[in-house]
Write a protein that holds these residues in place. Structure first.
Motif, PDB file in Angstrom:
ATOM      1  N   SER A 219      -4.915  -0.096  11.688  1.00 12.63           N
ATOM      2  CA  SER A 219      -5.630   0.362  12.881  1.00 12.63           C
ATOM      3  C   SER A 219      -5.340  -0.539  14.074  1.00 12.63           C
ATOM      4  CB  SER A 219      -7.140   0.392  12.611  1.00 12.63           C
ATOM      5  OG  SER A 219      -7.474   1.431  11.728  1.00 12.63           O
ATOM      6  N   ILE A 220      -5.363  -1.860  13.857  1.00 11.86           N
ATOM      7  CA  ILE A 220      -5.115  -2.804  14.948  1.00 11.86           C
ATOM      8  C   ILE A 220      -3.686  -2.676  15.452  1.00 11.86           C
ATOM      9  CG2 ILE A 220      -4.951  -5.251  15.540  1.00 11.86           C
ATOM     10  CD1 ILE A 220      -7.184  -5.723  13.405  1.00 11.86           C
ATOM     11  N   GLU A 221      -2.726  -2.714  14.533  1.00  4.57           N
ATOM     12  CA  GLU A 221      -1.302  -2.706  14.894  1.00  4.57           C
ATOM     13  C   GLU A 221      -0.907  -1.483  15.704  1.00  4.57           C
ATOM     14  OE1 GLU A 221       0.052  -4.722  10.641  1.00  4.57           O
ATOM     15  OE2 GLU A 221       0.303  -2.582  11.041  1.00  4.57           O
ATOM     16  N   ASN A 222      -1.491  -0.343  15.320  1.00  5.99           N
ATOM     17  CA  ASN A 222      -1.069   0.924  15.895  1.00  5.99           C
ATOM     18  C   ASN A 222      -2.078   1.508  16.878  1.00  5.99           C
ATOM     19  OD1 ASN A 222       1.484   1.461  14.271  1.00  5.99           O
ATOM     20  ND2 ASN A 222      -0.007   1.052  12.658  1.00  5.99           N
ATOM     21  N   MET A 223      -3.192   0.772  17.080  1.00  3.65           N
ATOM     22  CA  MET A 223      -4.229   1.229  18.001  1.00  3.65           C
ATOM     23  C   MET A 223      -4.656   2.641  17.628  1.00  3.65           C
ATOM     24  SD  MET A 223      -2.365  -0.454  21.313  1.00  3.65           S
ATOM     25  CE  MET A 223      -3.606  -0.165  22.554  1.00  3.65           C
ATOM     26  N   ARG A 282      -5.222   2.593  25.214  1.00  3.87           N
ATOM     27  CA  ARG A 282      -3.763   2.548  25.096  1.00  3.87           C
ATOM     28  C   ARG A 282      -3.070   2.512  26.462  1.00  3.87           C
ATOM     29  NH1 ARG A 282      -1.520   6.714  20.440  1.00  3.87           N
ATOM     30  NH2 ARG A 282      -2.139   5.496  18.602  1.00  3.87           N
ATOM     31  N   SER A 283      -3.756   2.975  27.478  1.00  8.20           N
ATOM     32  CA  SER A 283      -3.137   3.052  28.804  1.00  8.20           C
ATOM     33  C   SER A 283      -3.212   1.742  29.575  1.00  8.20           C
ATOM     34  CB  SER A 283      -3.810   4.161  29.628  1.00  8.20           C
ATOM     35  OG  SER A 283      -5.113   3.772  30.036  1.00  8.20           O
ATOM     36  N   LYS A 284      -3.979   0.777  29.095  1.00  7.80           N
ATOM     37  CA  LYS A 284      -4.180  -0.480  29.803  1.00  7.80           C
ATOM     38  C   LYS A 284      -3.029  -1.456  29.552  1.00  7.80           C
ATOM     39  CE  LYS A 284      -8.345   0.317  31.560  1.00  7.80           C
ATOM     40  NZ  LYS A 284      -8.521   1.718  31.198  1.00  7.80           N
ATOM     41  N   ASN A 289      -2.395  -4.463  24.011  1.00  5.55           N
ATOM     42  CA  ASN A 289      -1.680  -3.190  23.929  1.00  5.55           C
ATOM     43  C   ASN A 289      -0.409  -3.389  23.104  1.00  5.55           C
ATOM     44  OD1 ASN A 289      -0.406  -0.711  24.251  1.00  5.55           O
ATOM     45  ND2 ASN A 289      -1.129  -0.468  26.357  1.00  5.55           N
ATOM     46  N   TYR A 290      -0.595  -3.394  21.783  1.00  2.00           N
ATOM     47  CA  TYR A 290       0.497  -3.694  20.857  1.00  2.00           C
ATOM     48  C   TYR A 290       1.567  -2.608  20.849  1.00  2.00           C
ATOM     49  CZ  TYR A 290      -3.242  -6.789  19.395  1.00  2.00           C
ATOM     50  OH  TYR A 290      -4.263  -7.702  19.391  1.00  2.00           O
ATOM     51  N   ILE A 291       1.188  -1.381  21.204  1.00  2.00           N
ATOM     52  CA  ILE A 291       2.165  -0.299  21.247  1.00  2.00           C
ATOM     53  C   ILE A 291       3.136  -0.515  22.408  1.00  2.00           C
ATOM     54  CG2 ILE A 291       2.485   2.164  21.624  1.00  2.00           C
ATOM     55  CD1 ILE A 291      -0.153   2.668  20.245  1.00  2.00           C
ATOM     56  N   ALA A 292       2.581  -0.784  23.577  1.00  2.00           N
ATOM     57  CA  ALA A 292       3.418  -0.931  24.766  1.00  2.00           C
ATOM     58  C   ALA A 292       4.365  -2.122  24.667  1.00  2.00           C
ATOM     59  CB  ALA A 292       2.539  -1.072  26.017  1.00  2.00           C
ATOM     60  N   ARG A 293       4.002  -3.099  23.828  1.00  3.69           N
ATOM     61  CA  ARG A 293       4.789  -4.325  23.749  1.00  3.69           C
ATOM     62  C   ARG A 293       5.774  -4.328  22.578  1.00  3.69           C
ATOM     63  NH1 ARG A 293       0.849  -8.819  23.101  1.00  3.69           N
ATOM     64  NH2 ARG A 293       2.635 -10.134  23.558  1.00  3.69           N
TER      65      ARG A 293
END
Length: 337
Positions: A219-223, A282-284, A289-293
């Motif tokens: 859950s954390i890794e993938n938001m 997720r937009s922040k 924001n692990y996805i964006a990075r």
């Protein structure tokens, strides 16, 4: 889009069909189990309220698991297709109750007549089967990876990691111990997944278990939200009944446990899902924001270059449990060579 609604990880007893003498007896047991399950869902919705829109059931809730049976024996006794009357009943029920339902079963496939697959599914509130995911990592059960080349020719790459866009958000299924494999969840997230529907049958313990840690980590890794339904014990086989009991839960996209069942049949693991809040998070632009990075190109060469468990292991040999063991021994020996 329903921006905020309730989901339930329904914790229920899983009666085994192993002792059934034939297919007819096993199917009769499955029908009896399904009748009980649907009644429990209906009762849970009456108690929780009309905001309940999404229910996840435990792994192989209709049958339990092969406990000594060969692939051929389990194929004959416990496996069905999505054309079975059991699916018709679930579809009608979902439409009647205006709910989405996810679960897990053993599936037959005419394209691979000697095999079965362990499949997760989602039925929507219109009574349509909108997603089917076949487990990719298993110890002693066939998977698409074991017949990968032929499987991809028939079903294509998109079949491996399906995600469905719905009024409840973008949903994906993770089967059982696959919660321990970060790549499964990551590949689903890459395709847009916002909620992981995790049908499980796992060891319960007052201590943190590997799978329970993994639910938070994925859950954390993938938001993503994770809705994880465990069994409330397995009955009908020579197996300590309450070993797989408890730990059903809903995990927030920041890793917090929103609700969790104790032991036994339970609807306690229910909570609100807020898709609008997840998308805003997720937009922040932030450290969290692990996805964006993510920088996937760094990892791709390693996955391309290094092979551990080989694909297409059924190509030269008839599938059997001895073959699974032989393959794993070769993999372990290779790791230390």
């Amino acid at each position: 889009m329903i921006k905020r609604y309730k989901a339930l990880a329904l914790q229920i007893e899983c009666p085994a069909v192993n002792a059934c003498e034939n297919k007819a007896a096993a199917h009769s047991s499955m029908q009896k189990t399904l009748k009980t399950v649907l009644a429990q869902i209906s009762g849970s919705k009456k108690f929780i309220g009309p905001d309940l829109k999404l229910i996840v059931l435990p792994e192989y809730f209709l049958t339990s698991f092969p406990f000594g049976e060969t692939i051929e024996e389990w194929h004959e006794k416990a496996c069905i297709t999505t054309d079975d009357i059991l699916f018709d009943e679930m579809k009608d029920f979902c439409k009647k109750e205006s709910i989405f339902l996810s679960g897990n079963f053993y599936e037959l496939d005419e394209n691979f007549p000697e095999l079965y697959f362990q499949s997760s599914f989602i039925i929507d509130d219109e009574g349509e089967l909108i997603l089917k995911y076949r487990r990719l990592n298993s110890m002693f059960a066939p998977t698409p990876h074991d017949v990968l080349d032929d499987y991809l020719k028939i079903y294509g790459e998109d079949s491996l990691f399906p995600v469905v866009d719905t009024k409840l958000g973008k949903l994906a299924c993770i089967a059982s111990e696959e919660i321990l494999y970060p790549e499964i969840a990551r590949c689903l997230m890459m395709r847009g997944a916002e909620i992981f529907l995790h049908s499980s049958s796992e060891a319960g313990s007052p201590n943190l278990t590997h799978k329970d840690i993994a639910k938070r980590a994925r859950s954390i890794e993938n938001m993503c939200y994770t809705i994880s339904a465990n069994s409330a014990g397995i009955s009908g086989i020579d197996f300590p009944f309450a070993s797989t009991d408890g730990l059903s839960k809903i995990v927030h996209f920041e890793g917090n446990v929103l609700s969790e069942a104790g032991t036994g049949d339970s609807m306690v693991a229910n909570s609100y899902i807020d898709i609008e809040a997840l998308r805003d998070y997720r937009s922040k632009i932030s450290m969290q924001n692990y996805i964006a990075r993510q920088r996937f190109e760094l990892y791709a060469p390693s996955y391309t270059t290094f092979s551990h468990y080989p694909p297409n292991s059924f190509k030269e040999q008839k599938p059997n449990k001895a073959l699974f063991l032989q393959t794993q021994i070769k993999v372990v020996n290779k790791l230390y060579s």
